[in-house]
Design a protein around this motif. Structure first.
Motif, mmCIF file in Angstrom:
data_model
loop_
_atom_site.group_PDB
_atom_site.id
_atom_site.type_symbol
_atom_site.label_atom_id
_atom_site.label_comp_id
_atom_site.label_asym_id
_atom_site.label_seq_id
_atom_site.Cartn_x
_atom_site.Cartn_y
_atom_site.Cartn_z
ATOM 1 N N ASP A 172 0.806 -1.224 0.000
ATOM 2 C CA ASP A 172 0.000 0.000 0.000
ATOM 3 C C ASP A 172 0.838 1.273 0.000
ATOM 4 N N PHE A 173 2.136 1.151 -0.193
ATOM 5 C CA PHE A 173 2.993 2.339 -0.112
ATOM 6 C C PHE A 173 2.794 3.218 -1.347
ATOM 7 N N ASP A 174 2.849 4.537 -1.150
ATOM 8 C CA ASP A 174 2.654 5.502 -2.229
ATOM 9 C C ASP A 174 3.900 5.563 -3.117
ATOM 10 N N GLU A 175 3.793 5.048 -4.328
ATOM 11 C CA GLU A 175 4.942 4.959 -5.225
ATOM 12 C C GLU A 175 5.442 6.333 -5.676
ATOM 13 N N SER A 176 4.599 7.347 -5.609
ATOM 14 C CA SER A 176 5.006 8.687 -6.041
ATOM 15 C C SER A 176 6.083 9.291 -5.135
ATOM 16 N N LEU A 177 6.284 8.702 -3.971
ATOM 17 C CA LEU A 177 7.285 9.204 -3.034
ATOM 18 C C LEU A 177 8.681 8.654 -3.309
ATOM 19 N N LEU A 178 8.791 7.735 -4.243
ATOM 20 C CA LEU A 178 10.060 7.045 -4.482
ATOM 21 C C LEU A 178 10.990 7.810 -5.419
ATOM 22 N N LYS A 179 12.294 7.597 -5.225
ATOM 23 C CA LYS A 179 13.334 8.154 -6.086
ATOM 24 C C LYS A 179 13.863 7.035 -6.986
ATOM 25 N N GLU A 180 14.188 7.411 -8.224
ATOM 26 C CA GLU A 180 14.700 6.400 -9.154
ATOM 27 C C GLU A 180 16.212 6.260 -9.047
ATOM 28 N N ILE A 181 16.649 5.011 -9.002
ATOM 29 C CA ILE A 181 18.069 4.702 -9.134
ATOM 30 C C ILE A 181 18.271 4.108 -10.520
ATOM 31 N N LYS A 182 19.258 4.627 -11.208
ATOM 32 C CA LYS A 182 19.486 4.195 -12.575
ATOM 33 C C LYS A 182 20.907 3.636 -12.715
ATOM 34 N N GLY A 183 21.002 2.486 -13.390
ATOM 35 C CA GLY A 183 22.297 1.963 -13.784
ATOM 36 C C GLY A 183 23.095 1.225 -12.740
ATOM 37 N N ALA A 184 22.554 0.999 -11.548
ATOM 38 C CA ALA A 184 23.306 0.247 -10.540
ATOM 39 C C ALA A 184 23.362 -1.220 -10.923
ATOM 40 N N ASN A 185 24.431 -1.872 -10.543
ATOM 41 C CA ASN A 185 24.574 -3.309 -10.778
ATOM 42 C C ASN A 185 23.703 -4.040 -9.751
ATOM 43 N N LEU A 186 22.447 -4.269 -10.126
ATOM 44 C CA LEU A 186 21.424 -4.712 -9.183
ATOM 45 C C LEU A 186 21.612 -6.170 -8.780
ATOM 46 N N ARG A 187 21.635 -6.386 -7.478
ATOM 47 C CA ARG A 187 21.611 -7.744 -6.925
ATOM 48 C C ARG A 187 20.168 -8.045 -6.533
ATOM 49 N N LYS A 188 19.697 -9.243 -6.809
ATOM 50 C CA LYS A 188 18.268 -9.524 -6.681
ATOM 51 C C LYS A 188 17.938 -10.496 -5.552
ATOM 52 N N ASN A 189 18.706 -10.438 -4.489
ATOM 53 C CA ASN A 189 18.420 -11.244 -3.304
ATOM 54 C C ASN A 189 17.660 -10.386 -2.298
ATOM 55 N N ILE A 190 16.382 -10.681 -2.137
ATOM 56 C CA ILE A 190 15.521 -9.875 -1.265
ATOM 57 C C ILE A 190 16.040 -9.907 0.177
ATOM 58 N N GLY A 191 16.086 -8.739 0.783
ATOM 59 C CA GLY A 191 16.558 -8.616 2.165
ATOM 60 C C GLY A 191 18.031 -8.306 2.261
ATOM 61 N N GLU A 192 18.750 -8.380 1.142
ATOM 62 C CA GLU A 192 20.172 -8.052 1.126
ATOM 63 C C GLU A 192 20.377 -6.702 0.432
ATOM 64 N N ASN A 193 21.600 -6.171 0.498
ATOM 65 C CA ASN A 193 21.897 -4.909 -0.153
ATOM 66 C C ASN A 193 21.643 -5.018 -1.655
ATOM 67 N N PHE A 194 21.046 -3.968 -2.220
ATOM 68 C CA PHE A 194 20.676 -4.017 -3.643
ATOM 69 C C PHE A 194 21.895 -3.987 -4.561
ATOM 70 N N THR A 195 23.055 -3.581 -4.026
ATOM 71 C CA THR A 195 24.283 -3.540 -4.809
ATOM 72 C C THR A 195 25.451 -3.990 -3.948
ATOM 73 N N GLY A 196 26.475 -4.490 -4.619
ATOM 74 C CA GLY A 196 27.677 -4.907 -3.892
ATOM 75 C C GLY A 196 28.654 -3.775 -3.682
ATOM 76 N N SER A 197 28.346 -2.592 -4.195
ATOM 77 C CA SER A 197 29.238 -1.437 -4.064
ATOM 78 C C SER A 197 28.996 -0.722 -2.737
ATOM 79 N N GLU A 198 29.956 -0.803 -1.820
ATOM 80 C CA GLU A 198 29.841 -0.116 -0.534
ATOM 81 C C GLU A 198 29.814 1.392 -0.730
ATOM 82 N N ALA A 199 30.565 1.882 -1.710
ATOM 83 C CA ALA A 199 30.595 3.321 -1.969
ATOM 84 C C ALA A 199 29.217 3.818 -2.395
#
Length: 276
Positions: free
Chosen positions: A157-184
């Motif tokens: 039920d979260f309002d999607e209009s409040l979200l910011k877009e991230i573009k081009g990150a090397n996306l990791r698809k393991n739910i509950g883990e960090n979305f990227t392996g880049s600490e920076a």
């Protein structure tokens, strides 16, 4: 030789006793009874009881203010309602630890702590975990939390209009883990949330780690690499605040120029040299 008719003395049990000595002895006994240790103890206990009673009933010790920090999407009123609105309660009797779990059960709140600040304040600090970003990948939209963890493909039920877009990150698809392996990259998205201009951010471009991009409304910000993140974010904050105070419309900001950011101003805007 002592005069047997001297009225200062009298005989008792075959001894001659001075009347003054007898009088002094009797007065000491009376004095000790008047100020006995039990009477003094009673007075002390009565005074302590009066002080304690005053502390508990006096308005000086009643909760009159509540400060809440750490909440970005959870309203203050809902948090206060979760702990029964303790305004007016005695701060000494208020059990803070008992109410902390009630706040932690709220949606999007991960942890909560309540501290009593005498004589009449409550300080509530919460740690939220909620959807804040999304990234499109392979025809699907993936949602990411404010802490950088992957939430999956459903927002409920979260309002999607409040979200910011991230573009081009090397996306990791393991739910509950960090979305990227880049600490920076993780440090960058966490650090930028501390600034007020983050509310106006539309997109973070993480495709090229040497040329990070930020879209703040219609302002194109070239952030450069992910070195000196905090320093460059503060410089960006100074530029935006200065432009706002001078009613200047900005087109672009280039922070990838050492200590001399390049700022482009709209031709229709008031033109003034901006030095940082």
């Amino acid at each position: 030789m002592q005069n047997s008719n001297d009225d200062r003395y009298f005989k008792k049990d075959g001894r001659t006793v001075n009347k003054k000595y007898i009088a002094k002895k009797h007065s000491k006994k009376k004095e000790s009874k008047l100020f006995s240790k039990w009477f003094v103890f009673f007075l002390i206990m009565l005074a302590l009881a009066s002080i304690v009673y005053s502390i508990y009933v006096h308005s000086y010790m009643k909760i009159s203010e509540i400060y809440i920090t750490g909440n970005n999407i959870t309203p203050d009123t809902e948090i206060i309602g979760q702990i029964g609105n303790p305004i007016g309660e005695n701060i000494l009797l208020y059990n803070a630890k008992e109410h902390e779990p009630n706040i932690s059960k709220m949606t999007y709140i991960e942890n909560a702590s309540i501290k009593k600040v005498f004589p009449n304040l409550l300080n509530i600090n919460v740690e939220e975990d909620y959807p804040l970003f999304f990234q499109n990948s392979e025809g699907k939209k993936y949602y990411i939390s404010n802490k950088g963890t992957l939430l999956g493909e459903s927002l409920k039920d979260f309002d999607e209009s409040l979200l910011k877009e991230i573009k081009g990150a090397n996306l990791r698809k393991n739910i509950g883990e960090n979305f990227t392996g880049s600490e920076a990259s993780l440090n960058f998205i966490r650090a930028i949330q501390k600034f007020s201009y983050f509310n106006e951010v539309k997109q973070l471009n993480l495709e090229n780690k040497a040329e990070i991009g930020i879209m703040i409304n219609d302002i194109d910000v070239k952030f450069g690499d992910l070195n000196d993140i905090d320093y460059k974010l503060k410089i960006l904050d100074n530029i935006l605040n200065d432009a706002r105070q001078k009613s200047i419309t900005l087109i672009s900001i280039d922070l990838d120029n050492g200590d001399n950011p390049i700022v482009k101003v709209s031709p229709e805007s008031y033109s003034e040299n901006l030095n940082y």
